[in-house]
Scaffold this motif. Structure first.
Motif, PDB file in Angstrom:
ATOM      1  N   GLY A  10       0.808   3.970  -2.926  1.00 29.50           N
ATOM      2  CA  GLY A  10       0.534   5.371  -2.609  1.00 29.50           C
ATOM      3  C   GLY A  10       1.654   6.290  -3.056  1.00 29.50           C
ATOM      4  O   GLY A  10       1.414   7.392  -3.552  1.00 29.50           O
ATOM      5  N   SER A  31       0.888   2.395 -10.008  1.00 27.32           N
ATOM      6  CA  SER A  31       0.259   2.429  -8.686  1.00 27.32           C
ATOM      7  C   SER A  31      -0.988   1.557  -8.671  1.00 27.32           C
ATOM      8  O   SER A  31      -1.227   0.819  -7.713  1.00 27.32           O
ATOM      9  CB  SER A  31      -0.106   3.870  -8.324  1.00 27.32           C
ATOM     10  OG  SER A  31      -0.948   3.907  -7.199  1.00 27.32           O
ATOM     11  N   SER A  62       1.489   6.753  -6.783  1.00 21.46           N
ATOM     12  CA  SER A  62       0.370   7.637  -7.096  1.00 21.46           C
ATOM     13  C   SER A  62       0.743   9.096  -6.859  1.00 21.46           C
ATOM     14  O   SER A  62       0.442   9.965  -7.682  1.00 21.46           O
ATOM     15  CB  SER A  62      -0.846   7.249  -6.253  1.00 21.46           C
ATOM     16  OG  SER A  62      -1.934   8.079  -6.539  1.00 21.46           O
ATOM     17  N   LYS A  63       1.429   9.371  -5.746  1.00 20.83           N
ATOM     18  CA  LYS A  63       1.845  10.745  -5.446  1.00 20.83           C
ATOM     19  C   LYS A  63       2.862  11.243  -6.461  1.00 20.83           C
ATOM     20  O   LYS A  63       2.812  12.401  -6.884  1.00 20.83           O
ATOM     21  CB  LYS A  63       2.400  10.828  -4.031  1.00 20.83           C
ATOM     22  CG  LYS A  63       1.327  10.708  -2.978  1.00 20.83           C
ATOM     23  CD  LYS A  63       1.896  10.726  -1.587  1.00 20.83           C
ATOM     24  CE  LYS A  63       0.781  10.495  -0.569  1.00 20.83           C
ATOM     25  NZ  LYS A  63       1.272  10.360   0.784  1.00 20.83           N
ATOM     26  N   ASN A 119       0.826  -1.211   0.000  1.00 25.26           N
ATOM     27  CA  ASN A 119       0.000   0.000   0.000  1.00 25.26           C
ATOM     28  C   ASN A 119       0.858   1.257   0.000  1.00 25.26           C
ATOM     29  O   ASN A 119       0.524   2.244  -0.661  1.00 25.26           O
ATOM     30  CB  ASN A 119      -0.944   0.003   1.202  1.00 25.26           C
ATOM     31  CG  ASN A 119      -2.082  -0.967   1.045  1.00 25.26           C
ATOM     32  OD1 ASN A 119      -2.423  -1.367  -0.063  1.00 25.26           O
ATOM     33  ND2 ASN A 119      -2.677  -1.367   2.151  1.00 25.26           N
TER      34      ASN A 119
END
Length: 130
Positions: free
Chosen positions: A38, A100, A41-42, A34
């Protein structure tokens, strides 16, 4: 105590500890996955924003005219090259977001969908998943 008995005990204790070590790794894996998802994604969000802002500045006719007037016609050509580089940055942001989705997938169909999107973004031709 003989040498072979010592080795036998060491090996035996390693096999006794192995299930708890493996169990510990699998308990921690979802949290790590996770965090990776994450983070990707950022990174995708940041790259996308940088590409969008840079593209809007580089494609502004006033910026191009000002650069050409101050620095010569080569500056206008440079801005066109900057725009092309920023389009690659935008593609990189889409790939990071797609990665992601694949890393954070909860089931096989989500992972396959994420891989298909990555192929589309990257422009890779290959087998499709049904």
């Amino acid at each position: 105590m003989s040498f072979f008995r010592k080795i036998g005990r060491s090996i035996g204790s390693a096999f006794k500890k192995a299930p708890s070590v493996v169990s510990s790794i699998f308990k921690k894996a979802p949290g790590v996955i996770n965090q990776i998802s994450g983070g990707l994604s950022k990174v995708g969000d940041v790259l996308g924003k940088v590409a969008d802002v840079g593209s809007s500045i580089a494609s502004n006719p006033l910026v191009e005219a000002g650069a050409s007037a101050l620095l010569g016609p080569e500056a206008g050509i440079g801005l066109a090259g900057l725009g092309k580089g920023l389009s690659y940055l935008k593609k990189g942001s889409q790939i990071a977001k797609g990665a992601s989705n694949v890393v954070g997938a909860r089931n096989v169909s989500d992972a396959i969908g994420g891989i298909q999107k990555l192929k589309d973004v990257a422009g890779i031709a290959g087998p499709t998943f049904a």
